[in-house]
Design a protein around this motif. Structure first.
Motif, PDB file in Angstrom:
ATOM      1  N   SER A 154     -36.682 -24.390  32.635  1.00  0.00           N
ATOM      2  CA  SER A 154     -36.903 -25.632  33.142  1.00  0.00           C
ATOM      3  C   SER A 154     -38.049 -26.349  32.945  1.00  0.00           C
ATOM      4  N   GLY A 155     -38.211 -27.421  32.309  1.00  0.00           N
ATOM      5  CA  GLY A 155     -39.236 -28.172  31.691  1.00  0.00           C
ATOM      6  C   GLY A 155     -40.218 -27.720  30.839  1.00  0.00           C
ATOM      7  N   GLN A 156     -39.618 -26.557  30.179  1.00  0.00           N
ATOM      8  CA  GLN A 156     -40.558 -25.927  29.370  1.00  0.00           C
ATOM      9  C   GLN A 156     -40.389 -26.436  27.933  1.00  0.00           C
ATOM     10  N   MET A 157     -39.301 -26.925  27.496  1.00  0.00           N
ATOM     11  CA  MET A 157     -39.306 -27.328  26.019  1.00  0.00           C
ATOM     12  C   MET A 157     -38.554 -28.491  25.829  1.00  0.00           C
ATOM     13  N   ALA A 158     -38.931 -29.253  24.744  1.00  0.00           N
ATOM     14  CA  ALA A 158     -38.354 -30.369  24.598  1.00  0.00           C
ATOM     15  C   ALA A 158     -36.966 -30.375  24.149  1.00  0.00           C
ATOM     16  N   GLY A 159     -36.232 -31.257  24.617  1.00  0.00           N
ATOM     17  CA  GLY A 159     -34.709 -31.282  24.134  1.00  0.00           C
ATOM     18  C   GLY A 159     -33.966 -30.470  24.643  1.00  0.00           C
ATOM     19  N   VAL A 160     -34.244 -29.669  25.727  1.00  0.00           N
ATOM     20  CA  VAL A 160     -33.521 -28.583  26.477  1.00  0.00           C
ATOM     21  C   VAL A 160     -33.671 -29.003  27.974  1.00  0.00           C
ATOM     22  N   GLN A 161     -32.440 -29.682  28.393  1.00  0.00           N
ATOM     23  CA  GLN A 161     -32.440 -29.834  29.900  1.00  0.00           C
ATOM     24  C   GLN A 161     -31.791 -29.119  30.556  1.00  0.00           C
ATOM     25  N   VAL A 162     -32.706 -28.513  31.738  1.00  0.00           N
ATOM     26  CA  VAL A 162     -32.117 -27.532  32.484  1.00  0.00           C
ATOM     27  C   VAL A 162     -32.070 -28.247  33.911  1.00  0.00           C
ATOM     28  N   ASN A 163     -30.707 -28.143  34.294  1.00  0.00           N
ATOM     29  CA  ASN A 163     -30.411 -28.596  35.751  1.00  0.00           C
ATOM     30  C   ASN A 163     -29.893 -27.588  36.633  1.00  0.00           C
ATOM     31  N   GLN A 164     -30.550 -27.360  37.890  1.00  0.00           N
ATOM     32  CA  GLN A 164     -29.824 -26.575  38.989  1.00  0.00           C
ATOM     33  C   GLN A 164     -29.132 -27.390  39.650  1.00  0.00           C
ATOM     34  N   ALA A 165     -27.801 -27.432  39.297  1.00  0.00           N
ATOM     35  CA  ALA A 165     -26.622 -28.233  39.888  1.00  0.00           C
ATOM     36  C   ALA A 165     -26.532 -27.765  41.446  1.00  0.00           C
ATOM     37  N   SER A 166     -26.737 -26.504  41.680  1.00  0.00           N
ATOM     38  CA  SER A 166     -26.425 -26.060  42.984  1.00  0.00           C
ATOM     39  C   SER A 166     -27.442 -24.887  43.198  1.00  0.00           C
ATOM     40  N   GLY A 167     -27.876 -24.662  44.451  1.00  0.00           N
ATOM     41  CA  GLY A 167     -28.713 -23.724  45.086  1.00  0.00           C
ATOM     42  C   GLY A 167     -28.303 -22.274  45.207  1.00  0.00           C
ATOM     43  N   THR A 168     -26.942 -21.875  44.711  1.00  0.00           N
ATOM     44  CA  THR A 168     -26.209 -20.622  45.255  1.00  0.00           C
ATOM     45  C   THR A 168     -27.214 -19.667  44.455  1.00  0.00           C
ATOM     46  N   PRO A 169     -27.523 -18.580  45.497  1.00  0.00           N
ATOM     47  CA  PRO A 169     -28.236 -17.608  44.810  1.00  0.00           C
ATOM     48  C   PRO A 169     -27.504 -16.963  43.656  1.00  0.00           C
ATOM     49  N   VAL A 171     -28.599 -28.591  25.317  1.00  0.00           N
ATOM     50  CA  VAL A 171     -29.498 -28.735  24.232  1.00  0.00           C
ATOM     51  C   VAL A 171     -29.217 -30.141  23.474  1.00  0.00           C
ATOM     52  N   ARG A 172     -30.044 -31.109  23.667  1.00  0.00           N
ATOM     53  CA  ARG A 172     -30.083 -32.458  22.873  1.00  0.00           C
ATOM     54  C   ARG A 172     -28.744 -32.993  23.275  1.00  0.00           C
ATOM     55  N   GLY A 173     -28.232 -32.992  24.439  1.00  0.00           N
ATOM     56  CA  GLY A 173     -27.538 -33.809  25.403  1.00  0.00           C
ATOM     57  C   GLY A 173     -25.902 -33.102  25.182  1.00  0.00           C
ATOM     58  N   ALA A 174     -24.931 -33.718  25.682  1.00  0.00           N
ATOM     59  CA  ALA A 174     -23.734 -33.351  25.677  1.00  0.00           C
ATOM     60  C   ALA A 174     -22.958 -33.789  24.417  1.00  0.00           C
ATOM     61  N   GLY A 175     -22.372 -33.152  23.797  1.00  0.00           N
ATOM     62  CA  GLY A 175     -21.645 -33.633  22.648  1.00  0.00           C
ATOM     63  C   GLY A 175     -20.115 -33.553  22.691  1.00  0.00           C
ATOM     64  N   SER A 176     -19.339 -32.473  23.481  1.00  0.00           N
ATOM     65  CA  SER A 176     -18.110 -32.407  23.290  1.00  0.00           C
ATOM     66  C   SER A 176     -17.247 -32.876  24.569  1.00  0.00           C
ATOM     67  N   ILE A 177     -16.330 -33.604  24.350  1.00  0.00           N
ATOM     68  CA  ILE A 177     -15.425 -34.085  25.530  1.00  0.00           C
ATOM     69  C   ILE A 177     -14.635 -32.885  25.885  1.00  0.00           C
TER      70      ILE A 177
END
Lengths: 489, 1126
Positions: free
Chosen positions: B251-266, B274-280
């Motif tokens: 998280s936050g370490q690399m350009a173009g790499v988005q890391v989201n913690q969508a849920s806090g579940t352990p 990586v560079r956005g979502a491309g596939s539907i």
């Protein structure tokens, strides 16, 4: 290391790469059959036919009672102040539903899923593989009947429809065949399928394990109904006469038609089969149709809180239609439950109320066609062909009345064709109440507008929650579902 | 609070005790390995000298005796030096030399061969020089010759040569010349010619950032020569982050790499793009490759396969972002590739490292919703009746109010259900890593134990992991490698998120506060209700007494054999296995019940088991050749991979009682099961060519055959090419001393996506039963509209980048622009139901992602205070160019209808709903604007988007955008004496969040507890409230079912992701010892009120991102840790 050695090594590595490639990538699922290897035996086709019946269950549990009964003057709903989450159902009752109504769509989609399954069977039908003439005839007969039945409901409720009569092979094919066709084309296809079914199906099945499969009698009912919609009463009567001679009869007791321990009775011509137990094939009508504050008092197991219950509640208009002494009233409707909050009696349907072992899992079948219906159809058709004082039409109608404990109608009290017509329509409303006939009958007989306008005046007078716009347009057809319209835009 | 703390320390000690057993076992391994250590490999040269007026030659002799260093100098020079008087104890040689010699007059050169050369400074020389011929040999530190080394003369750039293929050189130079040896990736070396004519030079590796070795697909490359878009991160930077799995550390370490913690579940997954979502339709998760082994991983809120890996074992991570780098992974490279390399043993080094941390997780109040107290709830119910009376023109009668609510003040705070369900939870980690190595065998072994209890009660994650990485030289040129990594994970899960029917956290929010958690006898109050409210099960009872456990044993095994046939040619064959055995066990006793369905309800259970075996065989040939200015690396390979997963599931219902929880006790069981298999066959090739270190060319091709596609379309080819130009090496490039390196690069390539179901192309037969004669009649159906001509989804990506290095590597800057078109997307599309199917899968559509990425690394100060900054920022723009014949795709999160819309010309997954334009404040307004039949004053005014005078489903439109304008991360690292401090900040700007949970938490029917903002609803013309929430007296369903635009919130945030402060002890008994305190997810600076600003209920579904439908809270974690090395 010399170069020749290296050459050998590289040749060895290369040889690894080319061996056994073709076979390697073939990966058949082990846990499901592949359609490529299916439809090879009689059993395969029989099972496919059984699968084509399956969508009848959701059609009847989820939606048909809303489109067939709540839409009409027969039933309404109990206004649930706490849980407003099933507004879409209320809107069907009040002619306010939007074109994305999920309950309407459920009916539409499940019917077409059924049609799709029939198309697969008919497309792949191969009598030589089935290798049993009778079985082959039953397979094509049932598939044809079911396709006709699904289409007949749809065309009466929605009008113009896509007419898909072959298996869809690709997504582009699905779009190509989705264009809506004129109503008469759809009816032509239904008649053709019904005739195909009559030709191929037996009048009765010999094995108890086939009880509940459609017969040529059911197909004749379907065809007769189509003709009656088209006001072709002579051809209708032709079919009905054969039904009257088919060995079917009225049950002595009206309630036996809804007895979950005596399914597919002598009166039954076609009913949707439900089965309690660990099969996910049970019905739950009594839960849906119970007043929502009933707790455990009606079902014995308790209701979910909220909007799952309190639907298809008989209206005052319907109850008023029962003649004095009609035994069917108390066999159809209970008027013993008093809501603990409003302290008002809430009537509810008891046709589908039966003892059962597991909460929300009842064993009740749902009647589609029964002999009483055939009697009344014949009485109506004969009258339309020509009123005959004290004729066969009277006899047919009175068979139904006498079972209900009512006096026979005679030429003295029903003196005209018009009066007989009214009498048989009235009898249909009572005899077939809560069996999804009412709205289709109102449409077929052209009474929908008048009956519903009068009904709405009385409803609005007694129910303050009905929006002003309710019943303002009595639409004969449901709107074509929005999803389907958008897909083809 | 005191109570919670006590509970925490108790558990912590218990955990410590439990892990002692583990440590014992690990110590046994250490003892075996340390005995082989190669001690005293190199003694530091220290000199003790006490002389008075001693001639310089004698002094040098003394030093030679003590250290073994030889001195070389012209006799005449030494004669110029006066006798020496000096007294030093344990002094290093250079220090001593500087004390003896005046550095203004003399150059002292320390050579690799333990020779110290002393010569006069050029300035102080006078004698003219003559031409001589020198020759020599240049080797690296391992004694291997280095070809192409540049050999020049310090004062005259026109004289020079390069070493030949055997590292030999010969050159005519002035006799007083100084030779300069330079070669890419090695430290520059200067040698005075002096009397010597034959030189043996050893060049040392340069360890600056440009020479960092970057792991790329099927190989490695020095950073300087990387011409694809590859981001890397090293263990040293992320080692202290207290997280469950390695993906969280990105998280936050690399350009173009988005890391989201969508849920806090352990132990749950992270949503990585990586560079956005491309596939539907075919997934946007990147491919994970562990030690060269592509492992099966897709986002799952509850089970993250990466969490079975011990983060302490990771050496470094590379992310391949552009097609040129990822195309070598062919059909799986489309969403980027994350290469994870684990630690290895090194020869000649023996180390033992212990690390331990323990900490506490806490949910800050700012991350929870502000719900009504009992007093507020009762007040609201009273007001509702007042409003209703006024609406019906009747006098308000206090008797209409349930007795319980008539005096709200007496009810006080009531029950805060969310508080009851959550806690401050402990977390701890123990790890020991041993490395050892000889020339023949190198080994790394580790053992770890990790225990994270959840901030939601009765949830948690535990991991036991072992790893052994071994490399051994079997014979000359033959190396065998073996990595073994078994792990055991245990998860305690709760069904906590989403619709209130199932989500226990949602239930906690909605349960009436006018109630009790427990009855007088201390048992749980089984049915929680108060007037108006639904009668519900007790959410705490449900949470604590429902078992949902998942146990997983996993063994990752990598083996390889490498044969260096010739110096230029090597062959490697590897065999990898991933074996997983999972069990999932659920039991819900009869006495807990369910929401709106209070107990008793018959107990139900579930038992799932799965066994997965994935194996991969790879065979590659590598050829490396240098001649003159040319350098070529070529790779060819052939790989086979397959996976088989057998899953069985039994659902049990109608348990007679709660005594026996196992599935056999159930009266009714419903079995389920499946076998999922896929196979992949691939050929790959890559050629890299470098000319004069200036021009770098690379070409890759992979050909994949996948079992997932129809026989007509099984094979796909994925080529890519890239080019790099080191501008700074050009003659015409101005010699700027501050500029070390400037490189321009570009790449174009095609990568693929096969992430569809395993059998999608095959029409399958499924069961659909019916009944005849009151018995079951087996029925079957065609379960999908199969598509035999289904083919690959491919993505064409262009990448242009620049790498700049300044100030001797102190400032490194990278800028990149990319555009990526995903075409022929594998997507499940809605089709007309008249076909009998509602959906079908096909290749259709085109989505474009384009954007800019910038990263910067700066060593700001390098003195006693060392300060280093890493910064990255990325801008991605997503646009749907084509979705076939459809105009839109409407997607919903489970239980909430169509929340998101995807349309041509717009980014994917925008929020979809009605535009709310405030409330109807007057009857006149109500008449003037279109409204829904029956709407009254005080209800929401929805915009008539299509302008037809009617408000209906056609008035739904785009109401928000879940995509950020940019995301960024910044790490600042400080070292001062023994202290180190690192601060990681990351953020996102411009994204919106849809607060779909407000459908429940602002429900105006009175059946649920609601957010405090409901107090500001419309009550009357005199009390219109905040003008957002409508009246409770009519049309309450509209406010809930017609998703209003005011549920869309600004989700921009700046997070203090991590702060770590450490102190390094110098001890006699350890190689290193460090203690530190760390805070993770400490602070989110945001205007967002709904909790976690990275929330996404549908997780990885790119068609429905950014919807908050309640989520497991993301805790702030505070830890204390110790690292100890011997």
């Amino acid at each position: 290391m010399n170069t020749s050695k290296i050459k050998y090594i590289l040749i060895f590595l290369a040889s690894l790469t080319v061996s056994c490639q073709k076979e390697y990538l073939n990966t058949d699922p082990e846990y499901l059959q592949n359609a490529k290897n299916f439809f090879k035996t009689k059993e395969d086709f029989v099972q496919a036919v059984n699968g084509a019946y399956a969508p009848l269950r959701p059609v009847f549990t989820d939606s048909f009672w809303q489109l067939g009964e709540m839409r009409s003057d027969n039933t309404a709903f109990q206004y649930n102040t706490g849980d407003r989450s099933a507004l879409g159902r209320e809107q069907i009752d009040q002619f306010l539903e939007l074109d994305d109504n999920s309950f309407v769509y459920s009916f539409f989609s499940n019917s077409f899923i059924g049609i799709g399954r029939c198309n697969v069977i008919i497309n792949r039908y191969a009598p030589d593989k089935i290798n049993d003439e009778n079985a082959a005839k039953q397979i094509i007969g049932q598939a044809s009947f079911l396709r006709a039945y699904y289409y007949f409901n749809l065309v009466q409720l929605f009008g113009e429809l896509p007419l898909v009569l072959s298996e869809i092979s690709s997504t582009s094919d699905a779009f190509a065949q989705a264009k809506r066709r004129p109503v008469n084309e759809v009816y032509d296809a239904i008649i053709k399928d019904a005739k195909m079914a009559i030709e191929n199906l037996p009048q009765r099945y010999t094995s108890a394990n086939d009880l509940g499969r459609v017969t040529s009698v059911a197909a004749r009912m379907l065809l007769a109904k189509v003709y009656m919609v088209q006001k072709q009463f002579n051809p209708a009567m032709e079919q009905l006469n054969l039904i009257l001679q088919s060995g079917r009869a009225l049950n002595a007791n009206y309630s036996d038609n809804f007895n979950s321990t005596a399914k597919n009775s002598v009166e039954s011509i076609f009913e949707v089969q439900f089965l309690e137990g660990p099969y996910s094939m049970s019905s739950n009508f009594m839960y849906t149709f119970a007043p929502y504050n009933a707790g455990t008092s009606i079902t014995g197991f308790g209701l979910y809180t909220g909007a799952d219950s309190g639907w298809n509640i008989p209206t005052a208009d319907l109850i008023a239609q029962y003649e004095a002494g009609d035994q069917r009233l108390d066999k159809s409707i209970s008027r013993t439950f008093t809501d603990p909050v409003t302290r008002q009696v809430v009537p509810y349907i008891i046709k589908y109320k039966s003892p059962h072992a597991v909460r929300y899992q009842t064993n009740d079948n749902f009647p589609v066609y029964r002999f009483a219906d055939a009697l009344l159809m014949a009485a109506e058709s004969l009258n339309e062909i020509g009123y005959v004082t004290g004729g066969q039409a009277f006899e047919l109608l009175n068979r139904v009345r006498s079972r209900a404990g009512l006096p026979a109608l005679t030429a003295q009290n029903v003196t005209t064709q018009e009066a007989f017509r009214t009498a048989v329509w009235h009898e249909r409303q009572i005899e077939l109440a809560f069996e999804n006939h009412r709205w289709l009958d109102l449409l077929r007989t052209g009474q929908a507008e008048n009956v519903m306008k009068a009904h709405s005046v009385r409803e609005k007078a007694s129910k303050s929650f009905i929006p002003a716009a309710g019943y303002s347009t009595i639409r004969p057809l449901f709107q074509y579902p929005r999803r389907e319209v958008l897909l083809l835009e | 609070m005191y109570k919670k703390y006590a509970a925490f320390s108790g558990i912590s000690l218990y955990g410590l005790f439990k892990s002692l057993f583990m440590i014992k076992a690990i110590l046994a391994i250490i003892l075996i390995t340390t005995f082989q250590s190669n001690a005293g490999s190199f003694a530091q040269s220290k000199v003790t000298l006490k002389v008075k007026d001693m001639p310089i030659r004698q002094v040098f002799l003394q030093i030679t005796k003590q250290t073994g260093y030889n001195f070389i100098s012209e006799g005449a020079i030494l004669a110029k030096i006066p006798p020496v008087t000096i007294k030093r104890k344990d002094c290093s040689v250079p220090e001593l030399m500087n004390a003896i010699l005046n550095d203004a007059d003399f150059d002292i050169i320390y050579q690799q061969d333990r020779t110290i050369v002393i010569r006069e400074k050029t300035s102080s020389r006078s004698a003219p020089s003559q031409e001589i011929t020198v020759q020599g040999q240049v080797n690296d530190i391992d004694g291997k010759p280095i070809p192409s080394v540049s050999v020049t003369v310090l004062t005259n750039v026109n004289v020079g040569t390069r070493t030949d293929g055997n590292g030999k050189f010969s050159l005519k130079v002035p006799s007083n010349a100084t030779l300069v040896f330079t070669y890419l990736g090695f430290q520059r070396q200067e040698v005075v010619v002096g009397a010597e004519r034959n030189f043996s030079i050893v060049l040392k590796q340069d360890i600056s950032a440009l020479n960092e070795v970057v792991v790329v697909g099927y190989g490695s490359e020095t950073r300087r020569n990387v011409i694809g878009a590859v981001s890397t991160i090293n263990q040293s930077v992320i080692k202290d982050l207290p997280v469950t799995s390695i993906d969280q550390k990105l998280s936050g370490q690399m350009a173009g790499v988005q890391v989201n913690q969508a849920s806090g579940t352990p132990g749950g997954g992270m949503v990585i793009r990586v560079r956005g979502a491309g596939s539907i339709g075919a997934g946007d998760d990147p491919l994970y490759v562990v030690d060269g082994f592509p492992i099966n991983n897709s986002y799952d809120k509850f089970q993250n396969p990466l969490s079975t890996l011990n983060p302490d074992d990771i050496e470094n991570i590379s992310v391949l972002k552009d097609a040129a780098s990822s195309a070598i992974y062919g059909s799986r490279g489309v969403n980027g590739v994350i290469l994870i390399t684990t630690k290895k043993g090194k020869s000649g080094k023996s180390t033992v490292d212990f690390s331990f941390y323990t900490g506490l997780q806490h949910i800050p109040d700012s991350r929870t919703l502000d719900m009504m107290s009992a007093e507020e709830f009762a007040t609201w119910r009273v007001e509702h009746r007042q409003d209703l009376a006024r609406f019906n023109n009747k006098p308000f009668n206090i008797n209409d109010v349930p007795e319980l609510y008539r005096n709200p003040a007496a009810l006080g705070k009531g029950v805060d259900w969310l508080d009851e369900l959550t806690r401050n939870a402990p977390m701890q980690n123990y790890n020991v890593t041993v490395t050892n190595g000889t020339d023949k065998t190198r080994i790394m072994a580790s053992g770890g134990y990790f225990n994270q209890q959840g901030v939601v009660r009765n949830t948690g994650f535990e991991r036991y992991s072992l790893r052994m990485n071994l490399e051994t030289t079997l014979a000359k040129n033959l190396t065998l490698g073996l990595n073994l990594a078994p792990s055991y994970t245990l998860r305690k899960l709760s069904d906590s998120e989403g619709h209130f029917e199932t989500g226990v956290l949602t239930q906690a929010l909605l349960t009436t506060p006018v109630s009790q958690v427990r009855l007088a006898d201390g048992s749980f109050n089984p049915i929680v209700t108060s007037p108006d409210a639904f009668a519900n099960s007790n959410p705490l009872n449900v949470l604590l007494n429902t078992k949902r456990q998942s146990k997983n044993v996993r063994a990752l095994v990598n083996t390889f054999l490498n044969w260096q046939i010739l110096p230029e040619l090597s062959v490697k064959t590897s065999f990898n296995v991933d074996w997983q055995d999972g069990k999932f066990d659920v039991f819900q006793p009869s006495y807990v019940g369910a929401f709106r369905n209070p107990p008793p309800q018959p107990a139900r259970g579930q038992f799932d088991s799965s066994v997965l075996l994935n194996w991969l065989n790879e065979n590659t040939v590598t050829y490396v050749k240098s001649w003159k200015d040319h350098h070529v690396t070529a790779l060819g390979g052939y790989t086979m991979q397959q996976e088989r997963a057998d899953r069985n599931s039994i659902i049990g219902t109608q348990y007679p009682n709660d005594a026996i929880e196992t599935i056999n006790a159930a009266t009714l069981v419903t079995p389920g099961g499946e076998v999922q298999k896929w196979k992949l066959l691939s050929y790959l090739a890559r050629v890299n060519y470098t000319f004069k270190d200036k021009y770098i060319l690379s070409g890759t091709v992979r050909r994949d055959g996948s079992s997932r596609f129809g026989t007509n379309n099984r094979w796909g080819t994925f080529p890519s090419g890239s080019i790099g130009w080191r501008l700074s090496e050009e003659k015409f490039f101005p010699k700027i001393p501050q500029l070390d390196d400037l490189k321009l690069r570009g790449s174009y390539g095609i990568a693929g996506n096969n992430a569809i179901g395993n059998y999608t192309a095959i029409p399958l037969i499924a069961a659909s039963n019916y009944a005849f004669g009151n018995t079951l009649a087996n029925g079957v159906i065609l379960n999908s509209l199969a598509n035999q001509s289904l083919g690959w989804e491919s993505s064409r990506q262009l990448d242009v980048g620049m790498d700049l290095s300044l100030f001797k590597g102190r400032l490194n800057f990278t800028a990149e622009y990319y555009t990526r078109n995903t075409q022929q997307m594998l997507q499940t599309i809605d089709i007309p139901i008249s076909s009998g199917f509602s959906q079908g899968i096909t290749n259709l559509g085109n989505v474009r992602n384009r954007g800019w990425e910038f990263s910067l690394n700066s060593k700001n100060t390098q003195g006693i205070l060392k300060w280093e900054t890493d910064f990255n920022i990325s801008f991605n723009r997503n646009k749907v160019l084509d979705i076939g014949s459809k105009q839109r795709i409407i997607t919903g999160v489970a239980g909430a209808g169509g929340t998101n819309i995807t349309m041509v010309g717009q980014p994917m997954g925008l929020f979809y709903g009605y535009v709310s334009e405030g409330l109807f404040m007057t009857q006149e307004e109500l008449q003037r604007y279109p409204h829904i039949n029956g709407q009254v004053v005080g209800t929401v005014r929805y915009k008539d988007v299509d302008g037809n005078g009617v408000i209906d489903a056609n008035d739904q439109t785009v109401i928000g955008n879940p995509h950020p304008d940019f995301i960024f991360g910044m790490t600042n690292r400080f070292n001062y004496k023994s202290f180190d401090l690192s601060v990681l900040i990351s953020g996102s700007y411009g994204a919106q969040i849809l607060d779909q949970y407000k459908q429940f938490t602002t429900n105006l029917d009175g059946v649920f507890n609601v957010e405090r903002e409901v107090m500001d609803r419309y009550r009357s013309p005199e009390q219109p409230g905040a003008g957002i929430l409508p009246t409770t007296v009519s049309n309450t369903n509209l406010a809930r079912d017609f998703r209003p635009s005011h549920w869309v919130k600004n989700g921009s945030y700046l997070s203090l992701r991590n702060v770590t402060l450490g102190y390094n002890f110098k001890t006699s008994f350890s190689r290193s010892m460090r203690v530190y305190c760390s805070g993770q997810n400490v602070l989110f600076i945001t205007s967002y009120k709904g909790g976690n600003p990275e929330v996404s209920f549908s997780g990885s579904n790119s068609l429905a991102p950014g919807v908050n439908f309640t989520a497991y809270p993301v805790a702030a974690t505070y830890t204390f840790g110790v690292n100890f090395g011997i």
